[in-house]
Design a protein around this motif. Structure first.
Motif, PDB file in Angstrom:
ATOM      1  N   SER A  33      -4.090 -35.816  33.468  1.00  0.00           N
ATOM      2  CA  SER A  33      -3.228 -35.659  32.420  1.00  0.00           C
ATOM      3  C   SER A  33      -4.117 -35.005  31.372  1.00  0.00           C
ATOM      4  O   SER A  33      -5.230 -35.200  31.208  1.00  0.00           O
ATOM      5  CB  SER A  33      -2.770 -36.936  31.829  1.00  0.00           C
ATOM      6  OG  SER A  33      -2.335 -36.659  30.499  1.00  0.00           O
ATOM      7  N   ASP A  34      -3.667 -33.881  30.346  1.00  0.00           N
ATOM      8  CA  ASP A  34      -4.321 -33.480  29.337  1.00  0.00           C
ATOM      9  C   ASP A  34      -3.861 -33.831  28.076  1.00  0.00           C
ATOM     10  O   ASP A  34      -3.679 -33.154  26.976  1.00  0.00           O
ATOM     11  CB  ASP A  34      -4.561 -31.896  29.377  1.00  0.00           C
ATOM     12  CG  ASP A  34      -3.081 -31.134  29.526  1.00  0.00           C
ATOM     13  OD1 ASP A  34      -2.054 -32.101  29.581  1.00  0.00           O
ATOM     14  OD2 ASP A  34      -2.892 -30.107  29.570  1.00  0.00           O
ATOM     15  N   ASP A  35      -2.739 -34.773  28.181  1.00  0.00           N
ATOM     16  CA  ASP A  35      -1.903 -35.222  26.922  1.00  0.00           C
ATOM     17  C   ASP A  35      -2.807 -36.643  26.531  1.00  0.00           C
ATOM     18  O   ASP A  35      -2.996 -37.394  27.495  1.00  0.00           O
ATOM     19  CB  ASP A  35      -0.542 -35.617  27.416  1.00  0.00           C
ATOM     20  CG  ASP A  35       0.433 -35.810  26.081  1.00  0.00           C
ATOM     21  OD1 ASP A  35      -0.143 -36.596  25.316  1.00  0.00           O
ATOM     22  OD2 ASP A  35       1.359 -35.231  26.042  1.00  0.00           O
ATOM     23  N   SER A  36      -3.038 -36.755  25.290  1.00  0.00           N
ATOM     24  CA  SER A  36      -3.695 -37.902  24.738  1.00  0.00           C
ATOM     25  C   SER A  36      -2.781 -39.144  24.886  1.00  0.00           C
ATOM     26  O   SER A  36      -3.363 -40.247  24.625  1.00  0.00           O
ATOM     27  CB  SER A  36      -4.162 -37.736  23.191  1.00  0.00           C
ATOM     28  OG  SER A  36      -3.099 -37.446  22.563  1.00  0.00           O
ATOM     29  N   SER A  66       1.669 -38.943  21.211  1.00  0.00           N
ATOM     30  CA  SER A  66       2.072 -37.570  20.882  1.00  0.00           C
ATOM     31  C   SER A  66       3.251 -37.505  20.059  1.00  0.00           C
ATOM     32  O   SER A  66       4.119 -38.357  20.070  1.00  0.00           O
ATOM     33  CB  SER A  66       2.551 -36.831  22.177  1.00  0.00           C
ATOM     34  OG  SER A  66       1.254 -36.651  23.175  1.00  0.00           O
ATOM     35  N   SER A  94       6.032 -33.203  25.762  1.00  0.00           N
ATOM     36  CA  SER A  94       5.738 -31.915  26.078  1.00  0.00           C
ATOM     37  C   SER A  94       6.560 -31.575  27.443  1.00  0.00           C
ATOM     38  O   SER A  94       6.704 -30.279  27.699  1.00  0.00           O
ATOM     39  CB  SER A  94       4.076 -31.826  26.616  1.00  0.00           C
ATOM     40  OG  SER A  94       4.004 -32.847  27.690  1.00  0.00           O
TER      41      SER A  94
END
Length: 247
Positions: free
Chosen positions: A79-82, A126, A130
């Motif tokens: 994952s590149d989502d915090s 977030s 996304s």
């Protein structure tokens, strides 16, 4: 690369039993997993592949056999989502038929697989999802509850699972002393696996430093090897190195 590796060997003929279906294969690969819900997903995967010969029938230089096999793969965070971390675990298990003659062997494997995408929420959030999530059939689609502004502060885990049948056909070839090359085609009725073609070069180390005793082998010893493998497919492409212990 193949030419450089092969030039290091000396021409020799391997007996059929040297193409072993008793082995442990442990390695790491740099892989690009394909999904519309992943970006910047070039990551490292750990791999464990095991095969065990269940039955063998030899006649002169011909050899027929049945073997059990299992493949296990574990990714790092994809994952590149915090808001969450994502790990992929895949397990494929089945039976295989193999035929060996002098310097080559061909095999067919059939089995079933499971892919598990595990989402773990973090303390970060977030502002908006996304992805649309839900109903896509893609196990990498994160649950929309992860992006809920009212979600609990405690970290939670969500898992997307997928199961399906898997098949593989391949050939292994020994021509130069201490070297083996091979190629295989795998297909799967799973969105996360798909179809792929792989090739490899394997270098055996027969010195006492790289071989060991084992009670599993009729000869009482096994051989350690280094394998380089490249894979391309409609779901994942990868290159990897692994240590193989054959007995």
């Amino acid at each position: 690369m193949y030419s450089v590796l092969l030039m290091c060997g000396t021409l020799a003929v391997y007996p059929a039993e040297d193409i072993s279906y008793n082995y442990w294969d442990v390695g790491i690969s740099l892989s690009d997993q394909d999904s519309e819900y992943l970006s910047g997903d070039l990551n490292f995967f750990g791999d464990i592949n095991v095969a065990k010969n269940l039955h063998r029938n030899s006649s002169q230089d011909n050899q027929f056999g049945v073997h059990f096999w299992v493949d296990f793969t574990q990714s790092r965070n994809l994952s590149d989502d915090s808001a969450y971390t994502l790990a992929l675990v895949q397990t494929v298990v089945g039976l295989g038929l193999h035929y060996s003659k002098e310097t080559f062997s061909i095999y067919l494997r059939l089995g079933g697989g499971n892919s598990s995408a595990e989402f773990k929420t973090t303390s970060s959030r977030s502002s908006s999802p996304s992805v649309t999530g839900g109903g896509s059939g893609d196990i990498f689609a994160p649950p929309l509850s992860i992006f809920d502004s009212n979600r609990p502060q405690t970290r939670t885990t969500h898992t997307n699972d997928e199961n399906g049948s898997v098949g593989k056909i391949g050939i292994r070839y020994s021509l130069f002393e201490n070297y083996e090359i091979g190629a295989a085609l795998r297909w799967a009725k799973m969105n996360s696996l798909g179809s792929e073609f792989s090739t490899y070069v394997q270098r055996d180390f027969e010195s006492p430093l790289f071989s060991g005793n084992t009670t599993l082998s009729p000869r009482g010893r096994g051989v350690m090897s280094l394998k380089f493998e490249a894979t391309t497919g409609d779901r994942k492409s990868s290159i990897g190195l692994s240590l193989v212990f054959s007995y």
